[in-house]
Structure formats: structure tokens, C-alpha cells
Scaffold this motif. Structure first.
Motif, PDB file in Angstrom:
ATOM      1  N   ALA A 131       1.018  -0.962  -0.125  1.00 36.37           N
ATOM      2  CA  ALA A 131       0.065  -0.065   0.012  1.00 36.37           C
ATOM      3  C   ALA A 131       0.744   1.249  -0.050  1.00 36.37           C
ATOM      4  CB  ALA A 131      -0.718  -0.090   1.343  1.00 36.37           C
ATOM      5  N   PRO A 132       0.714   2.128  -0.974  1.00 39.09           N
ATOM      6  CA  PRO A 132       1.419   3.351  -0.986  1.00 39.09           C
ATOM      7  C   PRO A 132       1.203   4.393  -0.246  1.00 39.09           C
ATOM      8  CG  PRO A 132      -0.244   3.561  -2.739  1.00 39.09           C
ATOM      9  CD  PRO A 132      -0.562   2.061  -2.043  1.00 39.09           C
ATOM     10  N   HIS A 133       0.247   4.340   0.754  1.00 44.42           N
ATOM     11  CA  HIS A 133      -0.064   5.454   1.521  1.00 44.42           C
ATOM     12  C   HIS A 133      -0.037   5.276   3.142  1.00 44.42           C
ATOM     13  CE1 HIS A 133      -1.196   7.439  -2.199  1.00 44.42           C
ATOM     14  NE2 HIS A 133      -2.379   6.530  -2.231  1.00 44.42           N
ATOM     15  N   LYS A 134       0.794   4.281   3.461  1.00 45.52           N
ATOM     16  CA  LYS A 134       0.808   3.791   4.934  1.00 45.52           C
ATOM     17  C   LYS A 134       1.409   5.112   5.786  1.00 45.52           C
ATOM     18  CE  LYS A 134       1.812  -1.125   4.546  1.00 45.52           C
ATOM     19  NZ  LYS A 134       2.944  -2.079   4.510  1.00 45.52           N
ATOM     20  N   HIS A 135       2.060   6.161   5.044  1.00 45.48           N
ATOM     21  CA  HIS A 135       2.397   7.450   6.068  1.00 45.48           C
ATOM     22  C   HIS A 135       1.301   8.100   6.297  1.00 45.48           C
ATOM     23  CE1 HIS A 135       2.590   8.323   1.709  1.00 45.48           C
ATOM     24  NE2 HIS A 135       2.412   9.572   2.119  1.00 45.48           N
ATOM     25  N   TRP A 136       0.107   8.017   5.503  1.00 49.77           N
ATOM     26  CA  TRP A 136      -1.025   8.633   5.963  1.00 49.77           C
ATOM     27  C   TRP A 136      -1.698   7.978   7.112  1.00 49.77           C
ATOM     28  CZ3 TRP A 136      -3.378  13.361   4.132  1.00 49.77           C
ATOM     29  CH2 TRP A 136      -2.721  13.515   3.097  1.00 49.77           C
ATOM     30  N   TYR A 137      -1.712   6.711   7.228  1.00 51.72           N
ATOM     31  CA  TYR A 137      -2.163   5.923   8.666  1.00 51.72           C
ATOM     32  C   TYR A 137      -1.128   6.467   9.707  1.00 51.72           C
ATOM     33  CZ  TYR A 137      -2.832   2.215  11.586  1.00 51.72           C
ATOM     34  OH  TYR A 137      -3.160   1.170  12.641  1.00 51.72           O
ATOM     35  N   HIS A 138       0.092   6.804   9.433  1.00 50.78           N
ATOM     36  CA  HIS A 138       1.142   7.191  10.509  1.00 50.78           C
ATOM     37  C   HIS A 138       0.589   8.714  10.862  1.00 50.78           C
ATOM     38  CE1 HIS A 138       5.536   7.849  11.696  1.00 50.78           C
ATOM     39  NE2 HIS A 138       4.744   8.238  12.605  1.00 50.78           N
ATOM     40  N   LEU A 139       0.189   9.464   9.846  1.00 51.29           N
ATOM     41  CA  LEU A 139      -0.351  10.917  10.177  1.00 51.29           C
ATOM     42  C   LEU A 139      -1.669  10.735  10.790  1.00 51.29           C
ATOM     43  CD1 LEU A 139      -0.222  13.950   9.721  1.00 51.29           C
ATOM     44  CD2 LEU A 139      -1.219  13.747   7.513  1.00 51.29           C
ATOM     45  N   GLY A 140      -2.524   9.950  10.727  1.00 55.59           N
ATOM     46  CA  GLY A 140      -3.844   9.856  11.450  1.00 55.59           C
ATOM     47  C   GLY A 140      -3.511   9.369  12.829  1.00 55.59           C
ATOM     48  N   SER A 141      -2.672   8.822  13.088  1.00 53.10           N
ATOM     49  CA  SER A 141      -2.433   8.261  14.515  1.00 53.10           C
ATOM     50  C   SER A 141      -1.789   9.533  15.191  1.00 53.10           C
ATOM     51  CB  SER A 141      -1.506   6.982  14.596  1.00 53.10           C
ATOM     52  OG  SER A 141      -0.977   6.595  15.986  1.00 53.10           O
ATOM     53  N   SER A 142      -0.723  10.186  14.465  1.00 50.54           N
ATOM     54  CA  SER A 142       0.039  11.254  15.207  1.00 50.54           C
ATOM     55  C   SER A 142      -1.122  12.383  15.462  1.00 50.54           C
ATOM     56  CB  SER A 142       1.064  11.584  14.100  1.00 50.54           C
ATOM     57  OG  SER A 142       2.048  10.790  13.882  1.00 50.54           O
ATOM     58  N   LEU A 143      -1.859  12.727  14.711  1.00 44.80           N
ATOM     59  CA  LEU A 143      -2.713  13.880  14.903  1.00 44.80           C
ATOM     60  C   LEU A 143      -3.745  13.490  15.791  1.00 44.80           C
ATOM     61  CD1 LEU A 143      -3.418  15.116  11.238  1.00 44.80           C
ATOM     62  CD2 LEU A 143      -2.232  16.196  12.995  1.00 44.80           C
ATOM     63  N   ALA A 144      -4.140  12.308  15.823  1.00 43.69           N
ATOM     64  CA  ALA A 144      -5.216  12.031  17.080  1.00 43.69           C
ATOM     65  C   ALA A 144      -4.524  11.803  18.331  1.00 43.69           C
ATOM     66  CB  ALA A 144      -5.711  10.361  16.765  1.00 43.69           C
ATOM     67  N   MET A 145      -3.581  11.484  18.373  1.00 37.12           N
ATOM     68  CA  MET A 145      -2.649  11.538  19.693  1.00 37.12           C
ATOM     69  C   MET A 145      -2.571  13.011  20.148  1.00 37.12           C
ATOM     70  SD  MET A 145      -2.589   8.584  21.024  1.00 37.12           S
ATOM     71  CE  MET A 145      -1.640   9.193  22.558  1.00 37.12           C
TER      72      MET A 145
END
Length: 256
Positions: A131-145
Motif C-alpha cells: 500500500a503506497p499511503h501507509k504514511h497517511w496512517y502514520h499521520l492519522g495516529s499522530s494527529l489523533a494523539m
């Protein structure tokens, strides 16, 4: 037929969703930090600014303790630096997955990296898909925290200002209870336990040093002991593997 890769928005949402248990766990610590800010001598904007620009729970609690005791700026900076050295290991682990990103991604993701986010995103990065957008998953977790921590810090600050005589309620004990709750579940092997015992021993022996230097020495002692024992364990495991392989090979050809 192969499944389509998740979109950026989907990855972003999944990162925030999978961080929900971490958000719940971090909430009381944010409230405690905000509540203790005023009795420790930190202004409202100082408390919010620390969560906004530092965003490191354990370091913020340590800085608050040192600030309340009158420690100098150099001691506060050095102590929190030692405590946060573990983030260098987190960064090294995630580097292969974010190395291809530009600095506009890597800098904010590095700033938002916490224990909780690392635990969530390293699992996603490790999944066997392209999947080419795993860093967006990273961003989602970061912003939520990040937003969660800011919200609960503000809630704690407002609570601290609304309760009269809060500094007399003995809430400083909450700091010790908070760190106990953070540290104890992490003591899973001998190097970790030894590091904690070494830090506790040095902290006790050096408790009367000026400028709270004992806390910094305790952190250094824990890091040194933990690293040394972990290195010895790694070497022993590396030496034991060939020996076990040789024994297995010998057993395989024993006569019946």
C-alpha cells in the motif's frame, strides 16, 4: 483478483481509529499534567505551550517536577534529553518506511512520534502489502494523539483553576502514581528490571544533590545498565544460536 489499496483518507481514518485505546489511556495523564501545572508554578499558557511544543508526556511531568523544585534550565533540558533517548530507537526502527518521504512529511512525523503512536504504526508498516499511503496512517495516529493530548491538558488546566486550594490536595502524589503506572508494565525482562533498580538506587543515594542532579544521574545510570545488559544478552544469544544449530545437526544424524 487483488484488492484495491486503501486511499489516503482511509489510511488517515484507520490510523486515528486504531489509536483509540491509546487515546483513552493518555487522557488521565493529560488531565493530571494540566491540573498540576498551576501548583507547580506554570501558567495556563505555559502548560498549554508545553503540550503544544514539547508533546512528550514523561518529559513534561519531569520538567514540571524540576520546575517546581527550582532546578535550573540546563538540568531540565539535560534530564528530559536523557529520558527521551528512546525516541532515537523508535526513529531508527521506522526509518526504512519513511526514508523515501520528503522533509515536509518526515519533520512533523518525527515531532509527533510518541510511544503510543510508535506501537500503532510499526504494526501497520510491518504488514506484508505494498500500500503506497501507509504514511497517511502514520499521520492519522499522530494527529489523533496530538489533539487528544492538547484537549486533556486544557481540561486539566481548567479543572485546576476551578478547584480552590488544589495545591493542598496532595496531587503531587499523582505524579509518582503516574510514573509507576507507566514504568511497571514495561518491566518485561532482566535488562529492564535492572535498569529500573539502578535508576531507583542512584536516585535515592543522590537525592540531596543540588539542582536535582540526582534525577539526571539516575536516568543516566538506568540507561547505562540497561544498554550494557541488553548488549550482553544480544551477544549471548548470537553465540548460542550457532551452538544450538550444531547440536541439532548432531542429533539429526545420531544412530537409532
Amino acid at each position: 483478483m487483488t484488492q484495491p489499496h486503501p486511499s489516503r483518507r482511509t489510511e488517515l481514518w484507520h490510523g486515528a481509529r486504531d489509536s483509540l485505546p491509546m487515546l483513552v489511556g493518555a487522557a488521565p495523564f493529560g488531565v493530571i499534567f494540566g491540573t498540576l501545572a498551576a501548583p507547580s508554578g506554570l501558567s495556563v499558557f505555559g502548560a498549554l505551550g508545553m503540550s503544544l511544543f514539547v508533546f512528550a508526556g514523561s518529559s513534561q511531568f519531569i520538567a514540571l517536577t524540576l520546575l517546581a523544585s527550582g532546578a535550573g534550565l540546563a538540568v531540565i533540558v539535560l534530564t528530559t534529553l536523557v529520558v527521551n533517548l528512546r525516541h532515537a530507537l523508535y526513529s531508527a526502527t521506522l526509518l526504512p518506511y519513511v526514508a523515501g518521504l520528503g522533509q515536509r512529511w518526515r519533520i512533523p512525523l518525527a515531532f509527533w512520534l510518541t510511544d503510543e503512536t510508535f506501537a500503532v504504526v510499526q504494526h501497520r508498516y510491518g504488514q506484508a502489502d505494498d500500500a503506497p499511503h501507509k504514511h497517511w496512517y502514520h499521520l492519522g495516529s499522530s494527529l489523533a494523539m496530538y489533539c487528544n493530548w492538547l484537549f486533556w491538558t486544557l481540561a486539566g488546566v481548567l479543572l485546576g483553576r476551578s478547584v480552590e486550594g488544589l495545591d493542598k490536595l496532595g496531587l503531587e502524589f499523582a505524579m509518582a502514581a503516574t510514573f509507576t503506572g507507566i514504568v511497571v508494565p514495561m518491566l518485561r525482562n532482566v535488562p529492564m528490571v535492572a535498569a529500573a533498580l539502578a535508576a531507583a538506587t542512584v536516585a535515592l543515594l543522590a537525592r540531596n544533590l543540588d539542582y536535582k542532579l540526582g534525577l539526571m544521574l539516575a536516568a543516566l545510570a538506568g540507561v547505562v545498565v540497561g544498554v550494557c545488559l541488553e548488549s550482553r544478552k544480544t551477544v549471548a544469544d548470537g553465540e548460542g544460536a550457532p551452538r544450538k544449530a550444531a547440536e541439532d545437526m548432531g542429533n539429526r544424524y545420531e544412530p537409532l
